[in-house]
Write a protein that holds these residues in place. Structure first.
Motif, PDB file in Angstrom:
ATOM      1  N   UNK A   1     -20.222  36.962  43.189  1.00 58.17           N
ATOM      2  CA  UNK A   1     -20.539  37.016  41.773  1.00 58.17           C
ATOM      3  C   UNK A   1     -22.042  36.833  41.614  1.00 58.17           C
ATOM      4  N   UNK A   2     -22.709  37.799  40.979  1.00 59.11           N
ATOM      5  CA  UNK A   2     -24.165  37.742  40.845  1.00 59.11           C
ATOM      6  C   UNK A   2     -24.581  37.889  39.392  1.00 59.11           C
ATOM      7  N   UNK A   3     -25.429  36.976  38.936  1.00 61.91           N
ATOM      8  CA  UNK A   3     -26.121  37.126  37.656  1.00 61.91           C
ATOM      9  C   UNK A   3     -27.477  37.751  37.966  1.00 61.91           C
ATOM     10  N   UNK A   4     -27.761  38.990  37.506  1.00 62.45           N
ATOM     11  CA  UNK A   4     -28.894  39.753  38.026  1.00 62.45           C
ATOM     12  C   UNK A   4     -30.275  39.225  37.668  1.00 62.45           C
ATOM     13  N   UNK A   5     -30.433  38.516  36.559  1.00 59.45           N
ATOM     14  CA  UNK A   5     -31.745  37.973  36.237  1.00 59.45           C
ATOM     15  C   UNK A   5     -32.843  39.015  36.296  1.00 59.45           C
ATOM     16  N   UNK A   6     -33.800  38.807  37.201  1.00 59.87           N
ATOM     17  CA  UNK A   6     -34.966  39.695  37.302  1.00 59.87           C
ATOM     18  C   UNK A   6     -34.694  40.999  38.049  1.00 59.87           C
ATOM     19  N   UNK A   7     -33.498  41.183  38.607  1.00 60.47           N
ATOM     20  CA  UNK A   7     -33.262  42.350  39.460  1.00 60.47           C
ATOM     21  C   UNK A   7     -33.518  43.662  38.716  1.00 60.47           C
ATOM     22  N   UNK A   8     -33.005  43.787  37.505  1.00 60.93           N
ATOM     23  CA  UNK A   8     -33.164  45.048  36.770  1.00 60.93           C
ATOM     24  C   UNK A   8     -34.598  45.268  36.310  1.00 60.93           C
ATOM     25  N   UNK A   9     -35.394  44.204  36.282  1.00 61.34           N
ATOM     26  CA  UNK A   9     -36.785  44.326  35.847  1.00 61.34           C
ATOM     27  C   UNK A   9     -37.743  44.585  37.002  1.00 61.34           C
ATOM     28  N   UNK A  10     -37.255  44.519  38.235  1.00 65.07           N
ATOM     29  CA  UNK A  10     -38.111  44.763  39.399  1.00 65.07           C
ATOM     30  C   UNK A  10     -38.438  46.254  39.480  1.00 65.07           C
ATOM     31  N   UNK A  11     -39.712  46.582  39.598  1.00 70.59           N
ATOM     32  CA  UNK A  11     -40.163  47.976  39.592  1.00 70.59           C
ATOM     33  C   UNK A  11     -41.073  48.256  40.776  1.00 70.59           C
ATOM     34  N   UNK A  12     -41.462  49.501  40.890  1.00 72.57           N
ATOM     35  CA  UNK A  12     -42.410  49.880  41.923  1.00 72.57           C
ATOM     36  C   UNK A  12     -43.757  49.213  41.766  1.00 72.57           C
ATOM     37  N   UNK A  13     -44.106  48.809  40.542  1.00 75.11           N
ATOM     38  CA  UNK A  13     -45.376  48.124  40.317  1.00 75.11           C
ATOM     39  C   UNK A  13     -45.414  46.747  40.956  1.00 75.11           C
ATOM     40  N   UNK A  14     -44.251  46.213  41.342  1.00 69.03           N
ATOM     41  CA  UNK A  14     -44.194  44.914  42.011  1.00 69.03           C
ATOM     42  C   UNK A  14     -44.540  45.009  43.497  1.00 69.03           C
ATOM     43  N   UNK A  15     -44.786  46.212  43.986  1.00 69.86           N
ATOM     44  CA  UNK A  15     -45.077  46.423  45.407  1.00 69.86           C
ATOM     45  C   UNK A  15     -46.521  46.892  45.552  1.00 69.86           C
ATOM     46  N   UNK A  16     -47.435  46.042  45.969  1.00 65.74           N
ATOM     47  CA  UNK A  16     -48.839  46.437  46.086  1.00 65.74           C
ATOM     48  C   UNK A  16     -49.045  47.538  47.122  1.00 65.74           C
ATOM     49  N   UNK A  17     -49.814  48.552  46.753  1.00 66.54           N
ATOM     50  CA  UNK A  17     -50.082  49.630  47.708  1.00 66.54           C
ATOM     51  C   UNK A  17     -50.792  49.097  48.942  1.00 66.54           C
ATOM     52  N   UNK A  18     -51.596  48.055  48.773  1.00 70.37           N
ATOM     53  CA  UNK A  18     -52.300  47.495  49.924  1.00 70.37           C
ATOM     54  C   UNK A  18     -51.327  46.985  50.983  1.00 70.37           C
ATOM     55  N   UNK A  19     -50.184  46.443  50.540  1.00 70.07           N
ATOM     56  CA  UNK A  19     -49.182  45.988  51.500  1.00 70.07           C
ATOM     57  C   UNK A  19     -48.506  47.160  52.193  1.00 70.07           C
ATOM     58  N   UNK A  20     -48.238  48.230  51.433  1.00 72.07           N
ATOM     59  CA  UNK A  20     -47.648  49.425  52.039  1.00 72.07           C
ATOM     60  C   UNK A  20     -48.576  50.000  53.109  1.00 72.07           C
ATOM     61  N   UNK A  21     -49.882  49.888  52.869  1.00 66.82           N
ATOM     62  CA  UNK A  21     -50.864  50.433  53.805  1.00 66.82           C
ATOM     63  C   UNK A  21     -51.105  49.514  54.987  1.00 66.82           C
TER      64      UNK A  21
END
Length: 332
Positions: free
Chosen positions: A112-132
């Motif tokens: 059983x999960x209460x989603x909280x911030x899950x639906x609000x997580x977006x691609x903007x939460x992932x810094x391009x510098x980390x991807x690089x």
């Protein structure tokens, strides 16, 4: 120039409350039922995978979103304590941290999960510098984070452009549809897909009824599972399927490799698939071939069940290799 991180994990992180085993049906009507074990521990497929890889010796960063609350601070503190970099774990001032309760019984579990911030997580939460700056990027819980799922094809392409490899564990789809709008686009830029058996059958469009059997338990029919893996591999990724006590397989689009896995007497199987993911990705990053990586991953999944919760019993690299050797395989 070497990357700062071996692995960037994008996904979900939350406290898990694990209760069980429940040996009678769950009772409503304000009835109180007693179980042997109750545990507050770190949950979320992404967080458990990140901790497993760090335990195996990888330099790991995590990107995602939690609430600015006690639960979010707990998540950050546990990730930090396990050596996972949390600089990109964003605090949401308006939404709570996700929370999951896991009820276990006789090799199965209800979640059983209460989603909280899950639906609000977006691609903007992932810094391009980390991807690089990461050798490999892993995404988890695709169906729980629809806004992030929509951005994943672009994030994976950026990671690949900087020389990283990629992997995905979709986990369960609470809606039961199994077809996110961007799923095919994500698979086209995913190097390794890591479903369990029921998930593989559903993702391949082969399920004829409910797909969720006993937790991480064997799917029905090895032929059906091979067909599912082949169908998914045709979309681009190397497909690695976890099949509980029946081991695991890897399909490269042409042929199938299998492992019988490592025998275990689990206390519970929460997070075992995520520890398997950590083992497989770590093994590949350490230069092992697919067969040895499959054996190592199966050992990581089995060893993680030695304690309640997803992270307390995750093995070190040496422990996992020793388990493979005890099981009659030659560690690399």
């Amino acid at each position: 120039m070497p990357s700062t991180f071996d692995l960037l994990v994008i996904g979900d992180a939350n406290p898990d409350i694990v209760l069980g085993p429940l040996d009678t049906p769950l009772a409503f009507g304000q009835r109180e039922q007693l179980v042997d074990t109750g545990l507050l521990t770190l949950g979320g497929s992404g967080a458990i995978m990140a901790c497993g890889a760090a335990r195996l010796g990888m330099k790991v960063a995590f990107a995602g979103r939690v609430g600015d609350d006690d639960a979010g601070r707990y998540v950050r503190s546990v990730l930090d304590a396990r050596g996972v970099n949390t600089d990109a774990l964003r605090l949401d001032p308006g939404l709570p941290t996700p929370l999951t309760t896991v009820l276990t019984r006789a090799g199965d579990r209800a979640i059983l999960t209460a989603p909280g911030t899950l639906h609000a997580t977006t691609g903007d939460d992932v810094p391009e510098a980390l991807l690089a700056d990461s050798r490999h990027v892993h995404a988890a819980s695709y169906f729980l984070m629809p806004a992030l799922a929509e951005a994943l094809p672009g994030l994976m392409r950026v990671a690949r452009r900087h020389g990283a490899t990629t992997s995905l564990d979709t986990n369960d789809d609470p809606s039961g549809t199994w077809r996110g709008d961007a799923l095919d686009a994500v698979l086209a830029v995913t190097d390794i897909l890591l479903p369990n058996a029921q998930e593989a059958i559903a993702l391949a469009g082969l399920a004829t009824g409910p797909v969720n059997g006993p937790a991480d338990g064997p799917a029905t029919g090895p032929v059906l599972l091979d067909v599912a893996a082949a169908r998914l591999a045709a979309l681009g990724p190397l497909v690695v399927v976890k099949n509980g006590a029946d081991g695991a397989l890897v399909h490269d689009g042409r042929s199938v490799l299998r492992t019988a896995g490592v025998p275990a007497r689990p206390k519970d199987t929460v997070g075992a698939g995520d520890s398997f993911d950590a083992g497989f990705v770590t093994a590949i990053l350490n230069g092992l071939g697919a067969t040895d990586a499959l054996d190592l991953a199966a050992a990581c999944g089995a060893l993680s069940t030695r304690a309640h919760g997803g992270t307390p019993a995750q093995p070190t690299w040496d422990e996992a290799q020793a388990a493979v050797a005890r099981n009659g395989k030659n560690p690399s």
